[in-house]
Design a protein around this motif. Structure first.
Motif, PDB file in Angstrom:
ATOM      1  N   UNK A 169      35.585  -0.635 -10.185  1.00 61.08           N
ATOM      2  CA  UNK A 169      35.855   0.615 -10.891  1.00 61.08           C
ATOM      3  C   UNK A 169      34.705   0.937 -11.856  1.00 61.08           C
ATOM      4  N   UNK A 170      34.434   2.235 -12.081  1.00 59.65           N
ATOM      5  CA  UNK A 170      33.384   2.597 -13.041  1.00 59.65           C
ATOM      6  C   UNK A 170      33.874   2.474 -14.478  1.00 59.65           C
ATOM      7  N   UNK A 171      32.977   2.037 -15.344  1.00 59.34           N
ATOM      8  CA  UNK A 171      33.297   2.012 -16.765  1.00 59.34           C
ATOM      9  C   UNK A 171      33.053   3.397 -17.367  1.00 59.34           C
ATOM     10  N   UNK A 172      33.822   3.703 -18.411  1.00 61.76           N
ATOM     11  CA  UNK A 172      33.593   4.947 -19.146  1.00 61.76           C
ATOM     12  C   UNK A 172      32.261   4.861 -19.889  1.00 61.76           C
ATOM     13  N   UNK A 173      31.578   5.994 -20.060  1.00 58.86           N
ATOM     14  CA  UNK A 173      30.254   5.972 -20.708  1.00 58.86           C
ATOM     15  C   UNK A 173      30.289   5.711 -22.204  1.00 58.86           C
ATOM     16  N   UNK A 174      31.466   5.441 -22.773  1.00 56.03           N
ATOM     17  CA  UNK A 174      31.487   4.918 -24.143  1.00 56.03           C
ATOM     18  C   UNK A 174      30.746   3.585 -24.174  1.00 56.03           C
ATOM     19  N   UNK A 175      30.729   2.907 -23.049  1.00 50.71           N
ATOM     20  CA  UNK A 175      29.923   1.707 -22.847  1.00 50.71           C
ATOM     21  C   UNK A 175      28.523   2.174 -22.419  1.00 50.71           C
ATOM     22  N   UNK A 176      27.493   1.928 -23.231  1.00 49.26           N
ATOM     23  CA  UNK A 176      26.168   2.527 -22.960  1.00 49.26           C
ATOM     24  C   UNK A 176      25.360   1.802 -21.886  1.00 49.26           C
ATOM     25  N   UNK A 177      25.989   1.534 -20.751  1.00 52.19           N
ATOM     26  CA  UNK A 177      25.326   0.756 -19.695  1.00 52.19           C
ATOM     27  C   UNK A 177      24.028   1.368 -19.174  1.00 52.19           C
ATOM     28  N   UNK A 178      23.848   2.724 -19.172  1.00 57.12           N
ATOM     29  CA  UNK A 178      22.562   3.225 -18.670  1.00 57.12           C
ATOM     30  C   UNK A 178      21.356   2.688 -19.453  1.00 57.12           C
ATOM     31  N   UNK A 179      21.558   2.395 -20.738  1.00 56.24           N
ATOM     32  CA  UNK A 179      20.462   1.899 -21.569  1.00 56.24           C
ATOM     33  C   UNK A 179      20.131   0.431 -21.262  1.00 56.24           C
ATOM     34  N   UNK A 180      21.041  -0.261 -20.600  1.00 51.43           N
ATOM     35  CA  UNK A 180      20.819  -1.662 -20.280  1.00 51.43           C
ATOM     36  C   UNK A 180      20.275  -1.853 -18.860  1.00 51.43           C
ATOM     37  N   UNK A 181      20.056  -0.757 -18.148  1.00 48.07           N
ATOM     38  CA  UNK A 181      19.668  -0.849 -16.735  1.00 48.07           C
ATOM     39  C   UNK A 181      18.328  -1.547 -16.537  1.00 48.07           C
ATOM     40  N   UNK A 182      17.445  -1.491 -17.548  1.00 52.83           N
ATOM     41  CA  UNK A 182      16.123  -2.108 -17.416  1.00 52.83           C
ATOM     42  C   UNK A 182      16.095  -3.570 -17.851  1.00 52.83           C
ATOM     43  N   UNK A 183      17.234  -4.121 -18.226  1.00 45.11           N
ATOM     44  CA  UNK A 183      17.256  -5.548 -18.549  1.00 45.11           C
ATOM     45  C   UNK A 183      16.917  -6.344 -17.291  1.00 45.11           C
ATOM     46  N   UNK A 184      16.047  -7.311 -17.440  1.00 43.78           N
ATOM     47  CA  UNK A 184      15.615  -8.110 -16.288  1.00 43.78           C
ATOM     48  C   UNK A 184      16.701  -9.099 -15.879  1.00 43.78           C
ATOM     49  N   UNK A 185      16.522  -9.708 -14.722  1.00 43.53           N
ATOM     50  CA  UNK A 185      17.446 -10.753 -14.293  1.00 43.53           C
ATOM     51  C   UNK A 185      17.491 -11.881 -15.318  1.00 43.53           C
ATOM     52  N   UNK A 203      43.304   7.995 -22.784  1.00 43.64           N
ATOM     53  CA  UNK A 203      42.417   9.070 -22.358  1.00 43.64           C
ATOM     54  C   UNK A 203      43.242  10.263 -21.877  1.00 43.64           C
ATOM     55  N   UNK A 204      42.813  11.457 -22.223  1.00 43.79           N
ATOM     56  CA  UNK A 204      43.528  12.656 -21.824  1.00 43.79           C
ATOM     57  C   UNK A 204      43.221  13.029 -20.376  1.00 43.79           C
ATOM     58  N   UNK A 205      44.154  13.738 -19.761  1.00 40.80           N
ATOM     59  CA  UNK A 205      43.965  14.236 -18.397  1.00 40.80           C
ATOM     60  C   UNK A 205      42.932  15.362 -18.414  1.00 40.80           C
ATOM     61  N   UNK A 206      42.044  15.463 -17.425  1.00 43.65           N
ATOM     62  CA  UNK A 206      41.914  14.654 -16.211  1.00 43.65           C
ATOM     63  C   UNK A 206      40.944  13.480 -16.357  1.00 43.65           C
ATOM     64  N   UNK A 207      40.471  13.237 -17.597  1.00 45.24           N
ATOM     65  CA  UNK A 207      39.465  12.188 -17.790  1.00 45.24           C
ATOM     66  C   UNK A 207      40.045  10.794 -17.596  1.00 45.24           C
ATOM     67  N   UNK A 208      41.392  10.698 -17.599  1.00 47.35           N
ATOM     68  CA  UNK A 208      42.015   9.402 -17.358  1.00 47.35           C
ATOM     69  C   UNK A 208      41.980   9.002 -15.881  1.00 47.35           C
ATOM     70  N   UNK A 209      41.568   9.932 -15.008  1.00 44.39           N
ATOM     71  CA  UNK A 209      41.409   9.618 -13.590  1.00 44.39           C
ATOM     72  C   UNK A 209      40.043   8.961 -13.415  1.00 44.39           C
ATOM     73  N   UNK A 210      40.032   7.666 -13.439  1.00 44.11           N
ATOM     74  CA  UNK A 210      38.777   6.923 -13.520  1.00 44.11           C
ATOM     75  C   UNK A 210      37.846   7.200 -12.346  1.00 44.11           C
ATOM     76  N   UNK A 211      38.403   7.487 -11.174  1.00 41.92           N
ATOM     77  CA  UNK A 211      37.528   7.724 -10.025  1.00 41.92           C
ATOM     78  C   UNK A 211      36.650   8.954 -10.225  1.00 41.92           C
ATOM     79  N   UNK A 212      37.099   9.892 -11.086  1.00 36.62           N
ATOM     80  CA  UNK A 212      36.286  11.070 -11.372  1.00 36.62           C
ATOM     81  C   UNK A 212      34.990  10.731 -12.078  1.00 36.62           C
ATOM     82  N   UNK A 213      34.927   9.541 -12.692  1.00 28.76           N
ATOM     83  CA  UNK A 213      33.698   9.114 -13.356  1.00 28.76           C
ATOM     84  C   UNK A 213      32.537   8.973 -12.376  1.00 28.76           C
ATOM     85  N   UNK A 214      32.857   8.825 -11.113  1.00 28.01           N
ATOM     86  CA  UNK A 214      31.787   8.695 -10.123  1.00 28.01           C
ATOM     87  C   UNK A 214      30.977   9.982 -10.052  1.00 28.01           C
ATOM     88  N   UNK A 215      31.641  11.121 -10.186  1.00 28.98           N
ATOM     89  CA  UNK A 215      30.926  12.393 -10.237  1.00 28.98           C
ATOM     90  C   UNK A 215      30.121  12.494 -11.525  1.00 28.98           C
TER      91      UNK A 215
END
Length: 304
Positions: A113-129, A154-166
């Motif tokens: 499942x995708x995490x909500x962007x409250x978790x700043x994972x895009x900023x960690x994408x360049x962390x090396x192995x 989370x309020x509707x429709x943001x509680x539909x986690x699969x929508x985070x893929x978009x």
């Protein structure tokens, strides 16, 4: 009337089909890190730089560190930073290093499942192995704690986690933290910290009505932080206009004290307390050099 019913049914079928397709849409890529040996001491340093302790701890609650952070109130609902101890069910004790890598760098939970962007994972994408392996070893030293910090509301429709893929496809841009060959090592180190693991742009860049960062206004400040907070512009021009120098900024990142003798407010004050105050002097200075866009040789931090 029959026509409207047919159209309505068709719309329902189309929406249902689209929802099903989104739910089945795979995200993330496989990683293999099981054989890599991590350094827990270096990982603990990266955890401080990345704000892990700050976000996933709530000193006001009386709970131990890393058992879950204070709730984050946003226009989409309340987000609760989870338990990161080695508890098997309430924390990350049942994870593998590959689960951890996908979560941190890709924003994908062990179940896919995708995490909500409250978790700043895009900023960690360049962390090396190696960075990931070091972080993993550091978190493996955290004793399991039987603490449930609560769930998101989370309020509707943001509680539909699969929508985070978009949302990810539209807004989850990875800030480039790769070095610029013609700049100094210190400036590039500052860039890696600011645009990557320290994720300064998560607060100091404004967002659109869907929560996506306005990358055209990178580090130009935000008036719409969770809880109604604000973050000032920290572009080079804004900092210079406000009278900041490299020494002033490096000292403020250690002490929380501005050149005028004032102190940072709650949000930035917490960042200093839990993150930047723990950084090495050369890293604080590298951040200051990058933010002020200066390429000067490293020197001893004032009053260190």
């Amino acid at each position: 009337m029959r026509r409207f019913i047919v159209v309505g049914v068709a719309l329902i079928v189309a929406v249902t089909a689209a929802s099903g397709a989104l739910a089945l849409w795979p995200i993330g890529t496989a990683v293999t890190l099981a054989e890599r040996q991590g350094d827990p001491k270096r990982g603990a340093y990266l955890a401080r730089a990345g704000g892990c302790i700050a976000c996933h701890s709530d000193p006001g609650s009386g709970r131990p560190a890393l058992t879950g952070g204070a709730p984050i109130e946003t226009g989409f609902g309340r987000f609760v930073p989870p338990n990161l101890t080695q508890h098997k069910t309430l924390g990350i004790g049942a994870w593998t290093i590959e689960d951890f890598a996908r979560a941190v760098r890709q924003g994908v939970a062990p179940g896919g499942e995708p995490y909500y962007p409250a978790f700043p994972y895009p900023f960690y994408a360049d962390l090396s192995d190696q960075d990931i392996a070091d972080l993993w070893e550091a978190f493996r030293t955290v004793a399991p704690r039987d603490v449930d910090p609560g769930s998101h509301t989370i309020t509707f429709p943001f509680n539909l986690r699969f929508g985070l893929k978009l949302w990810r496809a539209a807004f989850a841009e990875t800030p480039p933290a790769a070095p610029v060959p013609e700049r100094s090592d210190a400036w590039n180190r500052g860039k890696w910290l600011v645009r990557g693991v320290a994720h300064c742009g998560a607060c100091h860049t404004d967002r659109n009505f869907l929560g996506g960062r306005d990358t055209a206004q990178r580090l130009a400040g935000s008036d719409n932080l969770p809880g109604g907070g604000k973050a000032p512009a920290i572009t080079a021009s804004a900092l210079k206009e406000a009278g900041w120098s490299v020494d002033d900024l490096a000292f403020a990142l250690r002490s929380g004290v501005t050149p005028e003798g004032d102190t940072f407010g709650n949000g930035m004050g917490e960042v200093v307390r839990d993150s930047t105050a723990w950084l090495r002097p050369e890293d604080r200075r590298a951040i200051a050099l990058y933010l002020l866009n200066q390429d000067k040789p490293m020197s001893k931090e004032t009053n260190e």
